[in-house]
Design a protein around this motif. Sequence first.
Motif, PDB file in Angstrom:
ATOM      1  N   TYR A 339      -9.088  11.202   3.418  1.00 12.21           N
ATOM      2  CA  TYR A 339      -8.708  11.590   2.057  1.00 12.21           C
ATOM      3  C   TYR A 339      -9.501  12.815   1.598  1.00 12.21           C
ATOM      4  O   TYR A 339      -8.939  13.749   1.013  1.00 12.21           O
ATOM      5  CB  TYR A 339      -8.953  10.410   1.116  1.00 12.21           C
ATOM      6  N   TYR A 363      -1.399  13.097  -4.346  1.00 16.67           N
ATOM      7  CA  TYR A 363      -0.899  11.807  -3.866  1.00 16.67           C
ATOM      8  C   TYR A 363      -0.050  12.002  -2.610  1.00 16.67           C
ATOM      9  O   TYR A 363      -0.118  11.211  -1.668  1.00 16.67           O
ATOM     10  CB  TYR A 363      -0.081  11.128  -4.960  1.00 16.67           C
ATOM     11  N   SER A 366      -2.421  12.763   0.287  1.00 19.64           N
ATOM     12  CA  SER A 366      -3.160  11.550   0.635  1.00 19.64           C
ATOM     13  C   SER A 366      -2.276  10.583   1.399  1.00 19.64           C
ATOM     14  O   SER A 366      -2.729   9.899   2.330  1.00 19.64           O
ATOM     15  CB  SER A 366      -3.695  10.874  -0.635  1.00 19.64           C
ATOM     16  N   SER A 367      -0.999  10.525   1.015  1.00 15.65           N
ATOM     17  CA  SER A 367      -0.054   9.659   1.728  1.00 15.65           C
ATOM     18  C   SER A 367       0.152  10.144   3.157  1.00 15.65           C
ATOM     19  O   SER A 367       0.314   9.341   4.085  1.00 15.65           O
ATOM     20  CB  SER A 367       1.284   9.634   0.992  1.00 15.65           C
ATOM     21  N   ALA A 372      -3.222   6.925   0.637  1.00 10.39           N
ATOM     22  CA  ALA A 372      -2.669   7.013  -0.713  1.00 10.39           C
ATOM     23  C   ALA A 372      -3.385   6.067  -1.669  1.00 10.39           C
ATOM     24  O   ALA A 372      -3.627   6.407  -2.833  1.00 10.39           O
ATOM     25  CB  ALA A 372      -1.173   6.694  -0.677  1.00 10.39           C
ATOM     26  N   GLN A 394       4.218   6.968  -7.990  1.00 12.53           N
ATOM     27  CA  GLN A 394       4.627   6.416  -6.699  1.00 12.53           C
ATOM     28  C   GLN A 394       6.123   6.646  -6.447  1.00 12.53           C
ATOM     29  O   GLN A 394       6.526   6.958  -5.317  1.00 12.53           O
ATOM     30  CB  GLN A 394       4.308   4.921  -6.648  1.00 12.53           C
TER      31      GLN A 394
END
Length: 427
Positions: A339, A363, A366-367, A372, A394
């Motif tokens: 991350y 996000y 990170s996913s 995430a 999300q």
Amino acid sequence: MKPLTLIRSSSALRVAPVALLLVFAYYATDLGDDLLADPLGYSATVVDAVLRNLLPVAFAVASGLAAWEARKLGVSEIWRLGAVRSRYTIAAQHLSPVVSLAWLLLILPTLCALVQEQVAPDLPGLTLLAFGLVLCVAHAIVGFAVGAAIRHIAVVPIIAVTDFLAVGSATGLEIPWPRHLTGLFAGKMMFGELPTPAALAAPLLLAVGTACAMALLWAPVSRWLRGAIAGTLVFACALGSFSLVSDWSYIGPRSTGHGTTSCAGQSPRICLPETHAEHISALAEEAEATLKTLRRAGLSAEPTSLTDTSLSLRYPEPSTEDDWTVPLVVGEATGTVRYQIAREAVRFECFPPATGPARQVYYWVSSKVGQADTYLKRLSSEPDFTAQERSRLQDQVGEVLQLSRAQQMDWYETTVAEACEEDGNTT
């Protein structure tokens, strides 16, 4: 006088048990809080924590007991032995036990702290300790001079308390410059930091210069001449010290790069404090895998070096396209290395970027590296990040992740641009 006789007759021997007991009681209570932070194997961090807490105590003991010894010599008329031994020899003999006790009040807790933190002494730490020991000698000489001039018993507690309060309370003043003349360095000494030569010279110039001026008062010359020289020396040293620190902020200047680091790898090269060197191979593998994942996603993630943020905490080096500054040590401890690296791959043209678009981009990236949840956990500390905002984020990014690689990159570039077209907040 024989050394054992000198020690037995010194006030330092009688005060030593009480002083050492009080110092170690303080070490076991208040000082423990300053030692909780990880020193990263850098001894100056540990030594500085001890000195910031115990220097006022050591100074008070040195000046107070020195005044007592001088008063005792004055009452017993030993000063009249000058024809046989110089006053400087007599003063040095009677100050040696006092200075030794003041040194023990600093050296023993420092050794205990280094053992407790499992940190080996290094040159920066020894430099700070030697700095404190020299100041103890100067305070003892000044105390001795006051005791020799004023023989009343009240001078002993007065000079000890005055010394303690003057040094200890300087860090609480709104005006910053007095603290820089005491020898106490405001703010934790971070990894690789050391006071600059000027920051060390300012308190030394004032203390040692004043001590030398006091010693000149015992010179076998005209009273008016030695008084004039001593007064001029004190004034010059005080003026010189003030000129050095007058425009400093609350934390004085510090040089960096004194900590021992360890580097490994080539593309990218990983650098972090040597105390974490055993993790460097695993970090290099994880970093390489993360960067490959980011490149497969379409990002330009080809740094030549990854440097841990702990190497420049107070004066952080901003990441560039080739050299990234990443909290690797924190990431390794918390399992968030991927991350932390992924965040550095995102480049906004403005600072700070707008909250909404920036959150989407972070996000998304990170996913891509499988963390995430780590970013969502970070966002949970933001007061405006409600459960509704979480679901919306999300859903928005989830739809993007279903697109093709080319479409995701088009979305990424558009969203990064949008983040700089609005007023930014926190991300």
